[in-house]
Design a protein around this motif. Sequence first.
Motif, short mmCIF file in Angstrom:
data_model
loop_
_atom_site.label_atom_id
_atom_site.label_comp_id
_atom_site.label_asym_id
_atom_site.label_seq_id
_atom_site.Cartn_x
_atom_site.Cartn_y
_atom_site.Cartn_z
N MET A 1 1.39 -1.45 0.34
CA MET A 1 -0.28 -0.31 0.13
C MET A 1 0.74 1.00 -0.18
SD MET A 1 -2.96 1.08 2.60
CE MET A 1 -1.82 1.19 3.94
N ARG A 2 0.97 1.97 -1.11
CA ARG A 2 1.74 3.49 -0.65
C ARG A 2 1.06 4.19 0.11
NH1 ARG A 2 0.88 8.01 -6.20
NH2 ARG A 2 3.17 9.09 -5.71
N ARG A 3 1.60 4.89 0.46
CA ARG A 3 1.51 6.31 1.76
C ARG A 3 2.71 7.28 1.35
NH1 ARG A 3 1.33 5.00 7.90
NH2 ARG A 3 3.41 4.96 7.55
N VAL A 4 1.79 8.19 1.60
CA VAL A 4 2.62 9.74 0.54
C VAL A 4 2.87 10.38 1.86
CG1 VAL A 4 3.21 11.46 -0.74
CG2 VAL A 4 2.57 9.26 -1.57
N GLY A 22 -6.26 6.69 -0.89
CA GLY A 22 -7.29 7.81 -1.69
C GLY A 22 -7.85 9.46 -0.81
N ARG A 23 -7.94 8.95 0.79
CA ARG A 23 -7.63 9.61 1.99
C ARG A 23 -6.70 10.64 2.67
NH1 ARG A 23 -12.74 5.72 4.49
NH2 ARG A 23 -13.88 5.97 2.98
N ASP A 94 -2.44 23.01 3.92
CA ASP A 94 -0.69 22.99 2.83
C ASP A 94 -0.03 21.90 2.67
OD1 ASP A 94 -1.64 25.45 2.21
OD2 ASP A 94 0.41 26.35 4.07
N ALA A 95 0.03 20.82 3.99
CA ALA A 95 0.18 19.95 4.14
C ALA A 95 -0.09 19.02 3.53
CB ALA A 95 0.70 18.90 5.58
N GLY A 96 -1.38 18.97 3.12
CA GLY A 96 -2.37 17.69 2.48
C GLY A 96 -1.94 18.35 1.06
N GLN A 102 1.89 14.93 -4.83
CA GLN A 102 2.73 14.18 -5.09
C GLN A 102 1.79 12.33 -5.30
OE1 GLN A 102 5.55 14.03 -5.84
NE2 GLN A 102 5.92 11.59 -5.61
N ALA A 103 0.56 12.58 -4.79
CA ALA A 103 0.40 10.82 -5.02
C ALA A 103 -0.14 11.17 -6.08
CB ALA A 103 -1.10 10.96 -4.30
#
Length: 411
Positions: A1-4, A22-23, A94-96, A102-103
């Motif tokens: 599972m990809r996590r950014v 996606g969340r 901003d962080a989101g 990137q995702a």
Amino acid sequence: MRRVIGMDIHRTFAEVVFWEDGRLRHFGRVDMTRSGLEAFGRGLEKTDEIVVEATGNAMSVVRVLEPYVARAIVANPMQVKAIAHARIKTDKIDAGVLAQLQASGFLPEVWVPDAATERLRRLAARRNQVVRHRTRVKNEVHAILQAHLVPQCPHADLFNQRGRDWLTRQILPEDERLAIARHIREIDRLGDDLAELDADIAKDTVDNPDVARLLTITGVNVTVASGIVAAIGDITRFSEPQKLVSYIGLNPRVRQSGLGLAQYGRISKTGRSHARAMLVEAAWAAAKALGPLRAFFLRIRGKRGHQIAAVAVARKLVVLVWHMLTKKQDYHWLRPALVAAKKRQIALKSGAPSERGVGRRGSAYAYYVKDLRDREMAAAQIAERTYDQMIRRWQPRRPKGCTDATNGERP
């Protein structure tokens, strides 16, 4: 599972948001200390990606977190702002945004230099700061003399020994004389700092092949060569010379809409301002030395003036640098004795022993022999004349498919 993981970093803390499945999930704040970042990094997975914006401490954050994740990415803040403009702006948002960009594959990345290139960039920036500070102090001395109607110094440099002796004989109020004395002490201290920085730069570049290659260009010294190499980093990230020109900020601004003609304005001045300033400085030096670059400068100066000509030479230097570093070739019209003298100066600044009195000629011996130096200058003069003749005979190439009958238009 990809996590950014998006991090909006500040001086004392960083706001962290996770993107997964996606969340977005708000993590909270992380202390901006090495121990706090390491504790945060130990809780991450090797498949994670971290995104931060380019700020003063961004590179340090990347260096600390790199061992714990798959990638640590630095984003271009200006381009992020242009892509994701929001009416409501908070650290969490901003962080989101960073994590989502990137995702989705839309994040404008900034190239992260290696440790050696980063150190060379810091040294070049600090040297530039010292030079600017010293120039500011010298201007204050000139302003004091101008305010009291003191005539211009008859010597070439007001701050060498002859100039200082002349300065002590001028009639000035006592408080102004004391101010000038303080300024001169500051100039001497800054000169010592400049010598130390030059020595550090020389130690880092004495064996650098790219710096040695750029030294073959007439008008480029070790300061300019090291600054350009530090700004460029890995030349392979620029697929063509025009991209390097844009990175330095020497490309013209363009305005075009609809069917109207494109209008070209002043240079964009984006990107590496320090490298751009050094290239313009090198352009002025190249314009005074015999060779093709001087012929190019004189040709542009006759049409557009000396300021635009200097910028045009700086741009040509960028294109030349790209070809030399990409193809790993020296400058075709190099002067071997002059290049040997430049390299010897770097070696001496880096702490190499003197070659005098050892019973043999030094590596820069040829530069101090007048006949050999005159021979090289004569060859450079021939190169300048050849370039000038080639440009006069040059005719623009017609577009493919054009004929005289169509007056340059396609049938």
